[in-house]
Design an enzyme around this catalytic site. Structure first.
Site, PDB file in Angstrom:
ATOM      1  CE  LYS A   1      33.877  35.080  41.385  1.00 58.47           C
ATOM      2  NZ  LYS A   1      35.077  34.316  41.028  1.00 58.47           N
TER       3      LYS A   1
ATOM      4  CD  GLN B   1      36.714  32.072  43.452  1.00 63.53           C
ATOM      5  OE1 GLN B   1      35.926  32.132  42.509  1.00 63.53           O
ATOM      6  NE2 GLN B   1      37.351  33.141  43.884  1.00 63.53           N
TER       7      GLN B   1
ATOM      8  CG  ASP C   1      37.443  32.302  35.971  1.00 57.90           C
ATOM      9  OD1 ASP C   1      37.050  33.417  36.355  1.00 57.90           O
ATOM     10  OD2 ASP C   1      37.578  31.309  36.709  1.00 57.90           O
TER      11      ASP C   1
HETATM   12  N1  L34 Z   1      38.694  31.150  39.107  1.00 61.62           N
HETATM   13  N2  L34 Z   1      39.403  32.443  40.886  1.00 61.62           N
HETATM   14  C1  L34 Z   1      38.765  32.348  39.702  1.00 61.62           C
HETATM   15  N3  L34 Z   1      38.187  33.424  39.113  1.00 61.62           N
HETATM   16  C2  L34 Z   1      38.244  34.647  39.705  1.00 61.62           C
HETATM   17  O1  L34 Z   1      37.737  35.715  39.085  1.00 61.62           O
HETATM   18  C3  L34 Z   1      38.872  34.768  40.947  1.00 61.62           C
HETATM   19  N4  L34 Z   1      38.917  35.957  41.652  1.00 61.62           N
HETATM   20  C4  L34 Z   1      40.134  36.274  42.397  1.00 61.62           C
HETATM   21  C5  L34 Z   1      40.436  35.075  43.300  1.00 61.62           C
HETATM   22  N5  L34 Z   1      40.205  33.793  42.644  1.00 61.62           N
HETATM   23  C6  L34 Z   1      39.488  33.636  41.506  1.00 61.62           C
HETATM   24  C7  L34 Z   1      37.865  36.554  42.227  1.00 61.62           C
HETATM   25  O2  L34 Z   1      36.710  36.223  42.020  1.00 61.62           O
HETATM   26  C8  L34 Z   1      39.723  37.517  43.154  1.00 61.62           C
HETATM   27  N6  L34 Z   1      38.277  37.563  43.052  1.00 61.62           N
HETATM   28  C9  L34 Z   1      37.457  38.496  43.716  1.00 61.62           C
HETATM   29  C10 L34 Z   1      36.118  38.643  43.427  1.00 61.62           C
HETATM   30  C11 L34 Z   1      35.333  39.567  44.084  1.00 61.62           C
HETATM   31  C12 L34 Z   1      35.863  40.363  45.048  1.00 61.62           C
HETATM   32  C13 L34 Z   1      37.206  40.255  45.364  1.00 61.62           C
HETATM   33  C14 L34 Z   1      37.989  39.330  44.691  1.00 61.62           C
HETATM   34  C15 L34 Z   1      34.982  41.330  45.763  1.00 61.62           C
HETATM   35  O3  L34 Z   1      33.803  41.316  45.571  1.00 61.62           O
HETATM   36  N7  L34 Z   1      35.529  42.186  46.650  1.00 61.62           N
HETATM   37  C16 L34 Z   1      34.741  43.143  47.405  1.00 61.62           C
HETATM   38  C17 L34 Z   1      34.923  42.906  48.886  1.00 61.62           C
HETATM   39  C18 L34 Z   1      34.640  41.522  49.332  1.00 61.62           C
HETATM   40  C19 L34 Z   1      34.817  41.300  50.834  1.00 61.62           C
HETATM   41  O4  L34 Z   1      34.073  41.923  51.593  1.00 61.62           O
HETATM   42  O5  L34 Z   1      35.708  40.526  51.229  1.00 61.62           O
HETATM   43  C20 L34 Z   1      35.187  44.543  47.043  1.00 61.62           C
HETATM   44  O6  L34 Z   1      34.402  45.472  47.217  1.00 61.62           O
HETATM   45  O7  L34 Z   1      36.337  44.717  46.625  1.00 61.62           O
END
Ligand code: L34
Length: 290
Positions: free
Chosen positions: A53, A97, A120
């Site tokens: 982020k 988060q 959010d």
């Molecule tokens: N307050 N908490 C708050 N807001 C959110 O919007 C989130 N979330 C969830 C968990 N807690 C939160 C996120 O940001 C899940 N989440 C989130 C964000 C980004 C990714 C996964 C979950 C992401 O970028 N995933 C990548 C892989 C990342 C890695 O390598 O581990 C993908 O390509 O799916």
């Protein structure tokens, strides 16, 4: 026939390219969109998402601050920080988060964030606005799913959408956003009697449980759209969703991969919401100067 892969990375890139121009434009008017992210404790996955982020906000030219606390922080200290950020002119988006350590009440923190800075979309005011179809900050993950549907030109009116999972941050709002697009929505969850019986009838399945391999080819109607919101590690420690990807992609019409599906969209929509908040702030300032 193999499914069309919905490329979240590519759609996120397109979304961000639209945002970056608007950030530049806003800067010429003397305002830089600002995002504050609060990270508590030492959860490795949370750290990865938060870093992503921060990096994206930087790339888009936004002001961004990361506020880190040890697991031992008290709820009161966190509430005081949120209050300070609510009153900070340079911050338009505040995000805590999740998950938080057990001694901190998530609801207390979410409700302390000004609904105008709740990028959010978790504050009850924004959830209520979303439910009644008013202008609101939409929760980033389900919002990202809807942008994917739009980009793929998947028509939703009258379609049967089965949402598996009923979390406040994904399942519940996802169903609501599909309903707003005139879909017929079914929610399934841990107490659902025969999951397969429901998902097999779905034109669109949204899997948001957090259980690797939950949705197999047997759960899916041929040609259905399969959206995988899960974020798990398989037995080899590899990142995977809730969908048995290899077999389901041979049967579905469309499918989102993990990684590279919904995750990048979550981040892109957070940037969208932060820009939207800054725009709202700027127009308020301009109106008060009239
Ligand atoms: N307050 N908490 C708050 N807001 C959110 O919007 C989130 N979330 C969830 C968990 N807690 C939160 C996120 O940001 C899940 N989440 C989130 C964000 C980004 C990714 C996964 C979950 C992401 O970028 N995933 C990548 C892989 C990342 C890695 O390598 O581990 C993908 O390509 O799916």
């Amino acid at each position: 026939m193999a499914a069309i892969i919905i490329d979240g990375k590519e759609i996120a890139k397109k979304t961000k390219s639209e945002i970056v121009g608007q950030v530049q434009e806003m800067k010429t008017q003397g305002m830089t969109p600002g995002l504050a992210v609060i990270l508590v404790g030492d959860n490795q996955a949370s750290r990865t998402y938060v870093n992503s982020k921060q990096k994206t906000a930087r790339e888009l030219g936004m002001h961004n601050v990361l506020i880190e606390y040890p697991e031992s922080i008290t709820e009161q200290e966190l509430l005081a920080k949120i209050d300070e950020l609510n009153n900070d002119e340079n911050i338009h988006g505040i995000l805590v988060q999740l998950p938080l350590p057990g001694h901190i009440n998530e609801t207390h923190l979410i409700e302390a964030i000004s609904p105008d800075k709740d990028v959010d979309g978790f504050h009850p005011i924004n959830i209520g606005r979303m439910m009644t179809g008013q202008d609101a900050f939409l929760p980033c993950t389900p919002f990202g799913v809807m942008v994917m549907m739009k980009e793929m030109e998947i028509d939703l009116a009258g379609k049967h959408v089965v949402v598996v999972g009923r979390s406040n941050i994904v399942g519940k709002p996802a169903g609501q956003l599909f309903l707003n697009k005139n879909a017929t929505v079914t929610y399934c969850h841990s107490k659902t009697k025969d999951l397969k019986e429901h998902t097999r009838q779905a034109d669109v399945v949204v899997a948001a449980v957090g259980k690797a391999g939950l949705i197999t080819a047997d759960h899916i109607k041929p040609g259905a759209v399969v959206i995988d919101v899960g974020m798990n590690r398989d037995v080899e420690g590899k990142l995977c969703g809730d969908v048995a990807y290899a077999e389901v992609k041979e049967k579905a019409g469309y499918i989102t991969p993990v990684p590279g599906g919904v995750g990048p969209m979550t981040i892109a929509m957070l940037m969208y919401n932060t820009l939207k908040s800054a725009k709202n702030h700027l127009s308020k300032l301009q109106n008060s100067n009239l």
